[in-house]
Design an enzyme around this catalytic site. Sequence first.
Site, PDB file in Angstrom:
ATOM      1  N   HIS A  84       0.844  -1.203   0.000  1.00 13.46           N
ATOM      2  CA  HIS A  84       0.000   0.000   0.000  1.00 13.46           C
ATOM      3  C   HIS A  84       0.881   1.256   0.000  1.00 13.46           C
ATOM      4  O   HIS A  84       0.604   2.225  -0.701  1.00 13.46           O
ATOM      5  CB  HIS A  84      -0.874   0.050   1.263  1.00 13.46           C
ATOM      6  CG  HIS A  84      -1.915  -1.026   1.342  1.00 13.46           C
ATOM      7  ND1 HIS A  84      -2.004  -1.897   2.406  1.00 13.46           N
ATOM      8  CD2 HIS A  84      -2.914  -1.373   0.488  1.00 13.46           C
ATOM      9  CE1 HIS A  84      -3.018  -2.721   2.205  1.00 13.46           C
ATOM     10  NE2 HIS A  84      -3.582  -2.435   1.052  1.00 13.46           N
ATOM     11  N   LYS A 133     -16.093  -8.489   3.919  1.00 11.86           N
ATOM     12  CA  LYS A 133     -15.107  -9.313   4.614  1.00 11.86           C
ATOM     13  C   LYS A 133     -15.149  -8.948   6.097  1.00 11.86           C
ATOM     14  O   LYS A 133     -15.382  -7.792   6.453  1.00 11.86           O
ATOM     15  CB  LYS A 133     -13.690  -9.008   4.108  1.00 11.86           C
ATOM     16  CG  LYS A 133     -13.535  -9.051   2.620  1.00 11.86           C
ATOM     17  CD  LYS A 133     -12.138  -8.550   2.251  1.00 11.86           C
ATOM     18  CE  LYS A 133     -12.029  -8.173   0.787  1.00 11.86           C
ATOM     19  NZ  LYS A 133     -10.824  -7.396   0.481  1.00 11.86           N
ATOM     20  N   ARG A 189      -1.353  -6.033  -8.730  1.00 10.77           N
ATOM     21  CA  ARG A 189      -0.137  -6.826  -8.532  1.00 10.77           C
ATOM     22  C   ARG A 189       0.061  -7.831  -9.656  1.00 10.77           C
ATOM     23  O   ARG A 189       1.009  -7.774 -10.402  1.00 10.77           O
ATOM     24  CB  ARG A 189      -0.185  -7.568  -7.186  1.00 10.77           C
ATOM     25  CG  ARG A 189      -0.123  -6.644  -5.997  1.00 10.77           C
ATOM     26  CD  ARG A 189      -0.681  -7.283  -4.784  1.00 10.77           C
ATOM     27  NE  ARG A 189      -2.059  -7.674  -4.990  1.00 10.77           N
ATOM     28  CZ  ARG A 189      -2.884  -8.093  -4.039  1.00 10.77           C
ATOM     29  NH1 ARG A 189      -2.450  -8.201  -2.817  1.00 10.77           N
ATOM     30  NH2 ARG A 189      -4.123  -8.404  -4.304  1.00 10.77           N
ATOM     31  N   SER A 195      -2.602  -8.162   2.180  1.00 10.61           N
ATOM     32  CA  SER A 195      -2.993  -8.094   3.595  1.00 10.61           C
ATOM     33  C   SER A 195      -3.471  -9.468   4.057  1.00 10.61           C
ATOM     34  O   SER A 195      -3.213  -9.890   5.182  1.00 10.61           O
ATOM     35  CB  SER A 195      -4.126  -7.088   3.779  1.00 10.61           C
ATOM     36  OG  SER A 195      -3.692  -5.807   3.440  1.00 10.61           O
TER      37      SER A 195
HETATM   38  O1  PNS Z   1      -8.679  -3.279  -0.371  1.00  7.33           O
HETATM   39  P1  PNS Z   1      -9.885  -3.853  -1.056  1.00  7.33           P
HETATM   40  O2  PNS Z   1     -10.703  -4.656  -0.076  1.00  7.33           O
HETATM   41  O3  PNS Z   1      -9.534  -4.624  -2.288  1.00  7.33           O
HETATM   42  O4  PNS Z   1     -10.798  -2.587  -1.519  1.00  7.33           O
HETATM   43  C1  PNS Z   1     -12.017  -2.779  -2.180  1.00  7.33           C
HETATM   44  C2  PNS Z   1     -12.806  -1.454  -2.313  1.00  7.33           C
HETATM   45  C3  PNS Z   1     -12.925  -0.755  -0.972  1.00  7.33           C
HETATM   46  C4  PNS Z   1     -12.084  -0.538  -3.265  1.00  7.33           C
HETATM   47  C5  PNS Z   1     -14.199  -1.828  -2.893  1.00  7.33           C
HETATM   48  O5  PNS Z   1     -14.751  -2.873  -2.181  1.00  7.33           O
HETATM   49  C6  PNS Z   1     -15.185  -0.640  -2.886  1.00  7.33           C
HETATM   50  O6  PNS Z   1     -15.012   0.312  -3.598  1.00  7.33           O
HETATM   51  N1  PNS Z   1     -16.216  -0.753  -2.049  1.00  7.33           N
HETATM   52  C7  PNS Z   1     -17.229   0.271  -1.884  1.00  7.33           C
HETATM   53  C8  PNS Z   1     -18.575  -0.144  -2.445  1.00  7.33           C
HETATM   54  C9  PNS Z   1     -18.650   0.120  -3.924  1.00  7.33           C
HETATM   55  O7  PNS Z   1     -18.535   1.230  -4.399  1.00  7.33           O
HETATM   56  N2  PNS Z   1     -18.877  -0.955  -4.678  1.00  7.33           N
HETATM   57  C10 PNS Z   1     -19.077  -0.908  -6.111  1.00  7.33           C
HETATM   58  C11 PNS Z   1     -17.786  -1.126  -6.840  1.00  7.33           C
HETATM   59  S1  PNS Z   1     -18.186  -1.294  -8.542  1.00  7.33           S
END
Ligand code: PNS
Length: 164
Positions: free
Chosen positions: A17, A41, A93, A131
């Site tokens: 990150h 999660k 990644r 993570s």
């Molecule tokens: O670190 P992560 O868990 O891969 O992050 C995922 C994240 C937070 C970027 C994604 O889950 C997100 O944007 N969630 C918010 C809900 C949302 O907007 N969902 C629609 C995405 S198309």
Amino acid sequence: MTTAIYPGSFDPLTFGHIDILERSVRLFDRIVIAILTNSQKTPLFTIDERLEIVRAIVTPRYPNVEIEVDVFHGLLVDYAKRKNAQVIVRGIRAVTDYEYELQMALMNRRLAPEIETVFMMPAENYSYLSSHLVKEIAGHGGTVTGLVPEMVEQRLKDKFKNPS
Ligand code: PNS
């Protein structure tokens, strides 16, 4: 002035990150690190713990950059609009990340065409770091030195010693 949102679970923050953040500060004027609160999660660290860790590590690292560490829930694009952000930053990644990230980026574009998703590749030595794996290793008593900042390493030790 370009504002970028760097969203994620940050459960916990890793050097991967930080690598992406390092690249972002070179490109954007203002960065908002947005920690998701209502993830599907089950997180290891509470939202307050993640907020505290990210703030403690990031703030002294970039004293001259406008960086905000915040939490969000709901749709990312709605949050990005509230923050007047033009860009969403995501780290990619391996090829395995690509499909999910592409889906999210295109869906976000459909919801908010004015916001652009920018993908960045971390340094090769972090390309297998996640993570999820960090938690798994620490949970089994393995060493995560070099994968996460010292503070996170200590917090992981405490967490697995005294699970809440
Ligand atoms: O670190 P992560 O868990 O891969 O992050 C995922 C994240 C937070 C970027 C994604 O889950 C997100 O944007 N969630 C918010 C809900 C949302 O907007 N969902 C629609 C995405 S198309």
